[in-house]
Scaffold this motif. Structure first.
Motif, PDB file in Angstrom:
ATOM      1  N   UNK A 133       0.801  -1.218   0.000  1.00 19.16           N
ATOM      2  CA  UNK A 133       0.000   0.000   0.000  1.00 19.16           C
ATOM      3  C   UNK A 133       0.831   1.264   0.000  1.00 19.16           C
ATOM      4  N   UNK A 134       2.100   1.172   0.364  1.00 19.68           N
ATOM      5  CA  UNK A 134       2.975   2.338   0.381  1.00 19.68           C
ATOM      6  C   UNK A 134       3.150   2.919  -1.021  1.00 19.68           C
ATOM      7  N   UNK A 281       7.456  -2.060  -1.510  1.00 17.78           N
ATOM      8  CA  UNK A 281       7.857  -3.113  -0.575  1.00 17.78           C
ATOM      9  C   UNK A 281       7.887  -2.551   0.841  1.00 17.78           C
ATOM     10  N   UNK A 282       7.598  -3.432   1.812  1.00 20.21           N
ATOM     11  CA  UNK A 282       7.644  -3.042   3.215  1.00 20.21           C
ATOM     12  C   UNK A 282       6.270  -2.826   3.794  1.00 20.21           C
ATOM     13  N   UNK A 283       5.830  -3.757   4.622  1.00 15.29           N
ATOM     14  CA  UNK A 283       4.538  -3.646   5.298  1.00 15.29           C
ATOM     15  C   UNK A 283       4.741  -3.075   6.695  1.00 15.29           C
ATOM     16  N   UNK A 284       3.922  -2.107   7.040  1.00 15.44           N
ATOM     17  CA  UNK A 284       4.017  -1.459   8.346  1.00 15.44           C
ATOM     18  C   UNK A 284       2.997  -2.087   9.291  1.00 15.44           C
ATOM     19  N   UNK A 293      -2.535  -3.085   0.279  1.00 14.79           N
ATOM     20  CA  UNK A 293      -2.109  -3.106  -1.117  1.00 14.79           C
ATOM     21  C   UNK A 293      -2.453  -1.779  -1.790  1.00 14.79           C
ATOM     22  N   UNK A 294      -1.715  -1.429  -2.816  1.00 20.98           N
ATOM     23  CA  UNK A 294      -1.941  -0.154  -3.490  1.00 20.98           C
ATOM     24  C   UNK A 294      -3.228  -0.154  -4.302  1.00 20.98           C
ATOM     25  N   UNK A 295      -3.789  -1.327  -4.575  1.00 19.53           N
ATOM     26  CA  UNK A 295      -4.915  -1.425  -5.501  1.00 19.53           C
ATOM     27  C   UNK A 295      -6.239  -1.776  -4.842  1.00 19.53           C
ATOM     28  N   UNK A 296      -6.307  -1.849  -3.508  1.00 20.02           N
ATOM     29  CA  UNK A 296      -7.564  -2.177  -2.851  1.00 20.02           C
ATOM     30  C   UNK A 296      -7.623  -1.529  -1.477  1.00 20.02           C
ATOM     31  N   UNK A 297      -8.795  -1.634  -0.839  1.00 15.06           N
ATOM     32  CA  UNK A 297      -9.033  -0.930   0.409  1.00 15.06           C
ATOM     33  C   UNK A 297      -8.711  -1.751   1.658  1.00 15.06           C
ATOM     34  N   UNK A 298      -8.222  -2.981   1.510  1.00 18.84           N
ATOM     35  CA  UNK A 298      -7.869  -3.789   2.669  1.00 18.84           C
ATOM     36  C   UNK A 298      -6.808  -3.088   3.512  1.00 18.84           C
ATOM     37  N   UNK A 299      -6.895  -3.266   4.822  1.00 16.01           N
ATOM     38  CA  UNK A 299      -5.963  -2.610   5.742  1.00 16.01           C
ATOM     39  C   UNK A 299      -4.979  -3.621   6.323  1.00 16.01           C
ATOM     40  N   UNK A 328      17.936   0.346  -4.053  1.00 16.13           N
ATOM     41  CA  UNK A 328      17.358   1.612  -3.611  1.00 16.13           C
ATOM     42  C   UNK A 328      15.862   1.424  -3.360  1.00 16.13           C
ATOM     43  N   UNK A 329      15.400   1.890  -2.213  1.00 14.28           N
ATOM     44  CA  UNK A 329      13.988   1.800  -1.858  1.00 14.28           C
ATOM     45  C   UNK A 329      13.291   3.103  -2.248  1.00 14.28           C
ATOM     46  N   UNK A 330      12.505   3.062  -3.313  1.00 20.07           N
ATOM     47  CA  UNK A 330      11.877   4.272  -3.839  1.00 20.07           C
ATOM     48  C   UNK A 330      10.714   4.756  -2.979  1.00 20.07           C
ATOM     49  N   UNK A 331      10.049   3.842  -2.269  1.00 15.07           N
ATOM     50  CA  UNK A 331       8.859   4.226  -1.514  1.00 15.07           C
ATOM     51  C   UNK A 331       9.118   4.372  -0.019  1.00 15.07           C
ATOM     52  N   UNK A 332      10.331   4.112   0.424  1.00 15.65           N
ATOM     53  CA  UNK A 332      10.747   4.490   1.782  1.00 15.65           C
ATOM     54  C   UNK A 332      10.151   3.717   2.936  1.00 15.65           C
TER      55      UNK A 332
END
Length: 334
Positions: A133-134, A281-284, A293-299, A328-332
């Motif tokens: 989702x990041x 990449x990287x789940x908080x 995920x970037x494409x749905x509303x699941x939390x 390199x991590x583009x989305x931090x």
């Protein structure tokens, strides 16, 4: 009269002021959505792309991790003239899958690495696009499209998410149950590469390429419905060499995790390209309300209910690669 005026003004205020504030709040949310979530990361990504490609950058920075030894000696894709160790079962080997492998390779007119992906063609940049989702609100789509090799995983969608995820796909790495069902997802896709987790996966690939449907009994052994047709030519399919999964598994032993599709995609990218970036990449797990995920509303709290993926261990592995300067991590989020 005065009392009536006071009551009238008070009544209008009670109705209009909250409505006005709510309207402004909604507008602000909309404005935030229309802006990049992190302008600093976006600027850093643009700066990275503006610099010339640096040959062998990844491999040179992997040396302290003892990870690069023999990496370039592993074939990326299966070939008929390159034997593979049979002493391990899928996904780390192909023991017990000899017959299905022979049929699948026979259906592939170009089973090896295409010339466009060979290192002799010049310095290359890879980006592995995860599903996290990041990536949502990152505005990295136009940056992702500038990479030489764009790797996506399973059914992570592209149409409708071009702003954040880009439009092109060089390699979509997948297993049968994860293959997108929509034909639109294969537009602007150069190659689909199968990761073999069971012998039947090879039979599925042969079926997709030759347009000969699997039997009902064969389909019964997949854990979810699989697609029957992928609108690509036979020369656009490959089989990921299981030695990549084996290598990934060896590296991940210190993290006490089995090789995931995402980690294996990163290892493949390190083989193919001189510089590698990650996006999505990287789940908080500390913020259960964050988008999964970037494409749905699941939390994020959904992840607590499953035990299939050890996302924390995968994050440690990728974080070490970032800390070493190898990727390199583009989305931090790492």
């Amino acid at each position: 009269l005065v009392l009536s005026l006071v009551l009238l003004i008070g009544g209008y205020s009670a109705i209009l002021i909250p409505a006005y504030l709510t309207l402004n709040k909604t507008a602000n949310i909309s404005d935030d959505y229309e802006r990049p979530r992190d302008q600093v990361l976006l600027n850093r990504s643009a700066s990275l792309l503006s610099d010339p490609c640096k040959p062998l950058w990844c491999l040179n920075h992997l040396k302290p991790l003892s990870f690069s030894a023999g990496l370039l000696d592993i074939p990326v894709f299966m070939q008929q003239d390159r034997p593979v160790s049979w002493d391990l079962s899928p996904p780390l080997g192909l023991q017990g899958s000899e017959e299905n492998l022979a049929l699948a390779l026979a259906s592939l007119p170009q089973p090896g690495l295409p010339p466009s992906l060979k290192r002799e063609g010049g310095c290359k940049r890879c980006v592995v696009v995860g599903s996290g989702g990041v990536l949502h609100g990152s505005y990295l789509g136009s940056h992702i499209d500038q990479y030489d090799v764009i790797i996506r995983l399973n059914n992570a969608p592209v149409p409708g998410f071009e702003r954040d995820a880009g439009t092109r796909t060089t390699i979509r790495l997948l297993y049968p149950e994860g293959a997108p069902h929509s034909a639109d997802e294969y537009k602007k896709t150069t190659m689909v590469a199968l990761v073999v987790f069971k012998s039947l996966d090879l039979a599925w690939l042969t079926s997709v390429i030759t347009k000969q449907p699997l039997s009902f009994w064969s389909k019964f052994w997949f854990w979810r419905e699989v697609v029957d047709d992928i609108p690509l030519r036979a020369e656009n399919f490959r089989i990921l060499h299981p030695e990549i999964m084996h290598k990934t598994g060896q590296v991940l032993q210190k993290y006490a995790m089995v090789p995931t599709l995402g980690a294996s995609a990163v290892v493949m990218a390190l083989q193919l390209c001189d510089q590698v970036s990650l996006a999505g990449f990287g789940y908080d797990m500390q913020h259960p309300e964050a988008r999964l995920h970037y494409y749905e509303e699941l939390r994020m709290d959904v992840m607590k209910a499953q035990v299939v993926h050890d996302v924390s261990a995968e994050k440690l592995f990728l974080r070490d690669l970032v800390a070493a300067g190898a990727v390199t991590d583009l989305t931090g989020a790492l």
